[in-house]
Motif scaffolding. Sequence first.
Motif, PDB file in Angstrom:
ATOM      1  N   ASP A  58       0.003  14.357  -0.532  1.00  0.00           N
ATOM      2  CA  ASP A  58      -0.672  15.536   0.014  1.00  0.00           C
ATOM      3  C   ASP A  58      -0.537  15.548   1.541  1.00  0.00           C
ATOM      4  O   ASP A  58      -1.050  14.649   2.218  1.00  0.00           O
ATOM      5  N   PRO A  59       0.141  16.554   2.115  1.00  0.00           N
ATOM      6  CA  PRO A  59       0.331  16.578   3.572  1.00  0.00           C
ATOM      7  C   PRO A  59      -0.957  16.765   4.358  1.00  0.00           C
ATOM      8  O   PRO A  59      -0.983  16.501   5.565  1.00  0.00           O
ATOM      9  N   SER A  60      -2.031  17.219   3.701  1.00  0.00           N
ATOM     10  CA  SER A  60      -3.303  17.348   4.409  1.00  0.00           C
ATOM     11  C   SER A  60      -3.993  15.987   4.566  1.00  0.00           C
ATOM     12  O   SER A  60      -4.947  15.855   5.335  1.00  0.00           O
ATOM     13  N   ILE A  61      -3.505  14.979   3.842  1.00  0.00           N
ATOM     14  CA  ILE A  61      -4.067  13.623   3.916  1.00  0.00           C
ATOM     15  C   ILE A  61      -3.129  12.684   4.666  1.00  0.00           C
ATOM     16  O   ILE A  61      -3.558  11.875   5.485  1.00  0.00           O
ATOM     17  N   TRP A  62      -1.817  12.819   4.391  1.00  0.00           N
ATOM     18  CA  TRP A  62      -0.818  11.899   4.933  1.00  0.00           C
ATOM     19  C   TRP A  62       0.223  12.687   5.737  1.00  0.00           C
ATOM     20  O   TRP A  62       0.737  13.696   5.263  1.00  0.00           O
ATOM     21  N   SER A  63       0.543  12.195   6.920  1.00  0.00           N
ATOM     22  CA  SER A  63       1.622  12.810   7.684  1.00  0.00           C
ATOM     23  C   SER A  63       2.962  12.386   7.084  1.00  0.00           C
ATOM     24  O   SER A  63       3.123  11.231   6.658  1.00  0.00           O
ATOM     25  N   ASP A  64       3.899  13.346   7.045  1.00  0.00           N
ATOM     26  CA  ASP A  64       5.238  13.085   6.490  1.00  0.00           C
ATOM     27  C   ASP A  64       5.121  12.344   5.147  1.00  0.00           C
ATOM     28  O   ASP A  64       5.643  11.236   4.983  1.00  0.00           O
ATOM     29  N   PRO A  65       4.439  12.929   4.161  1.00  0.00           N
ATOM     30  CA  PRO A  65       4.034  12.193   2.960  1.00  0.00           C
ATOM     31  C   PRO A  65       5.174  11.751   2.049  1.00  0.00           C
ATOM     32  O   PRO A  65       5.005  10.818   1.274  1.00  0.00           O
ATOM     33  N   GLU A  66       6.348  12.405   2.134  1.00  0.00           N
ATOM     34  CA  GLU A  66       7.454  12.044   1.242  1.00  0.00           C
ATOM     35  C   GLU A  66       8.263  10.863   1.770  1.00  0.00           C
ATOM     36  O   GLU A  66       9.164  10.371   1.090  1.00  0.00           O
ATOM     37  N   THR A  67       7.956  10.409   2.977  1.00  0.00           N
ATOM     38  CA  THR A  67       8.731   9.352   3.615  1.00  0.00           C
ATOM     39  C   THR A  67       8.014   8.008   3.520  1.00  0.00           C
ATOM     40  O   THR A  67       6.791   7.938   3.656  1.00  0.00           O
ATOM     41  N   PHE A  68       8.804   6.968   3.282  1.00  0.00           N
ATOM     42  CA  PHE A  68       8.279   5.601   3.175  1.00  0.00           C
ATOM     43  C   PHE A  68       7.990   5.061   4.572  1.00  0.00           C
ATOM     44  O   PHE A  68       8.907   4.700   5.324  1.00  0.00           O
ATOM     45  N   ILE A  69       6.701   5.024   4.947  1.00  0.00           N
ATOM     46  CA  ILE A  69       6.297   4.590   6.295  1.00  0.00           C
ATOM     47  C   ILE A  69       5.151   3.587   6.170  1.00  0.00           C
ATOM     48  O   ILE A  69       3.968   3.962   6.256  1.00  0.00           O
TER      49      ILE A  69
ATOM     50  N   LYS B 244       0.830  -1.216   0.000  1.00  0.00           N
ATOM     51  CA  LYS B 244       0.000   0.000   0.000  1.00  0.00           C
ATOM     52  C   LYS B 244       0.863   1.263   0.000  1.00  0.00           C
ATOM     53  O   LYS B 244       0.593   2.221  -0.732  1.00  0.00           O
ATOM     54  N   GLU B 245       1.910   1.255   0.823  1.00  0.00           N
ATOM     55  CA  GLU B 245       2.777   2.433   0.896  1.00  0.00           C
ATOM     56  C   GLU B 245       3.535   2.646  -0.414  1.00  0.00           C
ATOM     57  O   GLU B 245       3.744   3.789  -0.845  1.00  0.00           O
ATOM     58  N   THR B 246       3.919   1.568  -1.075  1.00  0.00           N
ATOM     59  CA  THR B 246       4.575   1.687  -2.384  1.00  0.00           C
ATOM     60  C   THR B 246       3.614   2.281  -3.408  1.00  0.00           C
ATOM     61  O   THR B 246       3.983   3.170  -4.180  1.00  0.00           O
ATOM     62  N   LEU B 247       2.385   1.810  -3.406  1.00  0.00           N
ATOM     63  CA  LEU B 247       1.396   2.324  -4.353  1.00  0.00           C
ATOM     64  C   LEU B 247       1.005   3.764  -4.038  1.00  0.00           C
ATOM     65  O   LEU B 247       0.637   4.523  -4.938  1.00  0.00           O
ATOM     66  N   ARG B 248       1.101   4.171  -2.779  1.00  0.00           N
ATOM     67  CA  ARG B 248       0.848   5.574  -2.417  1.00  0.00           C
ATOM     68  C   ARG B 248       1.933   6.478  -2.983  1.00  0.00           C
ATOM     69  O   ARG B 248       1.649   7.498  -3.625  1.00  0.00           O
ATOM     70  N   LEU B 249       3.190   6.102  -2.775  1.00  0.00           N
ATOM     71  CA  LEU B 249       4.314   6.928  -3.213  1.00  0.00           C
ATOM     72  C   LEU B 249       4.598   6.803  -4.710  1.00  0.00           C
ATOM     73  O   LEU B 249       5.024   7.768  -5.343  1.00  0.00           O
ATOM     74  N   HIS B 250       4.374   5.625  -5.258  1.00  0.00           N
ATOM     75  CA  HIS B 250       4.750   5.356  -6.639  1.00  0.00           C
ATOM     76  C   HIS B 250       3.596   4.680  -7.389  1.00  0.00           C
ATOM     77  O   HIS B 250       3.708   3.517  -7.805  1.00  0.00           O
ATOM     78  N   PRO B 251       2.470   5.372  -7.556  1.00  0.00           N
ATOM     79  CA  PRO B 251       1.357   4.745  -8.277  1.00  0.00           C
ATOM     80  C   PRO B 251       1.778   4.410  -9.703  1.00  0.00           C
ATOM     81  O   PRO B 251       2.435   5.218 -10.370  1.00  0.00           O
ATOM     82  N   PRO B 252       1.443   3.211 -10.188  1.00  0.00           N
ATOM     83  CA  PRO B 252       1.900   2.802 -11.522  1.00  0.00           C
ATOM     84  C   PRO B 252       1.405   3.714 -12.630  1.00  0.00           C
ATOM     85  O   PRO B 252       2.088   3.899 -13.637  1.00  0.00           O
TER      86      PRO B 252
END
Length: 501
Positions: free
Chosen positions: A405-416, A361-369
Amino acid sequence: MDYLTIFVVLSFFLTFIYAFIISCRRTSRLPPGPYPYPIIGNLLELGDKPHYSLATLSKCYGPLMSLKLGSVTTMVVSSPHIAKEVFQTYDQSSSSRVIPDAARLVDHHKYSMVWLPAGDQWRRLKRITRESMFTMQRLDASEIVRQEKVQELLEHVSQYCSNKKALNIGAAAFTTTLNILSNAIFSRDLSQHDSVSSQGFKDAVCGLMELSGNPNISDFFPILKPFDLQGFLRRSNVYGKKLLSIFDMIIDERTQERSSSSYDGDHSSKSRDLLDLLLDLSMKDESEISPNDMRHLFLDLFVAGTDTTSTTLEWAMAELIRNPHKMEKARSELTKFMQNNNKNIHEHDISKLPYLQAIIKETLRLHPPAPLLLPHRAMLDLEIQGFIVPKNAQILCNVWAMGRDPSIWSDPETFIPERFLEVKIDYKGQDFMLIPFGAGRRICPALNSAHRMLHIVLGSLIQKFDWKLEGNIRTRDMDMGERFGISLSKKVPLMAIPIKL
């Protein structure tokens, strides 16, 4: 001037004024967006990474933004609540397609389940594909094939362990994904690991994905389509003909085999592949599915199913190698659950491995195909949040921007991955903050198949091997650049040395 002439002139004048007022009123209700330049509109603002440029613009103009890309009116959706309106409230009215010129290769758009409008022909192909390939019963019956191909991948990786050589993870994942699909469809492999046999197929698939996603002047100025100024359609035709010739050869071989006296047509349908089932349907009623429908359906399945899945696996491995503590946490979960490292992960194990699911899920959030999904087209005027999305407007959904989007995800650029252990969010089209496969009637029909492949391949690579970068490159120095197309692939292939556990 006689009364009739006066009446005609006055009627024309009043009609013109009415049309002008209505047009201005509708234009004034368009969503906000940057002011377009004459002729080219907002094309200069796209850049070479449109998903990134559009995300930046949406911060200024809002989650529903209007652009003029050449002569094409385009709406960009960048938030879950707007995406929900488009794909749920207005699902039927927004379900048509804007077809990139490169997708018109060999008239593919006239037969393709991906590009056809959501009418009778599209519904027929979607039903046939779902019933013949993607029901739970069919997926369960084909699990043994997926297990065999994953085992072949593990044996291939083991050879690299012995030689201490770096493996191209994306290429290995592509071959595995390709053979999983080709066995479900044709009961045969289409490539071998470390063989040039799959390179032509891969080049054709990746070429089509890149051409369909890259900016094409013919898409922005439809009047120029006949000239194919950038040669996109010409190159797409070359790739498409190469793939269709492979499918034609396989269909001809199977047809001859079925016509032979030794062919047994009564064996269990569970053991029959997609080609057999489609040929049976065609024999009963060719209006249900013709040979030409089949070859274009296969083109859809292979183009959509191989590159996107292997790209996601490559991104997942890249993120885990960059975050070794996450890799170790996933491996601990697998070891604890399996209890025996020699035991292979099976598909019924996936639901019992929450951290592995969270990694996907986190991969698909950061890197959607597909960072902008595939373009939709409004079939009539739509009113969304008080704005008008006009009929025939192109609709792009920037899922890449929504995932960061930081309003949806905390620390959005980080793989968590841990963020998905705390909330029940899935990517199956109901949670609109995470829709990498789309939503509504146009959601990817192969979602459940991709779900299984992603987990068993990634889980196996984590469970059996540790990984280090080639040349002792520090993980924080890994190149994580993207190459934009319809799919968002890694700019520099991931090369890593496997270490057997």
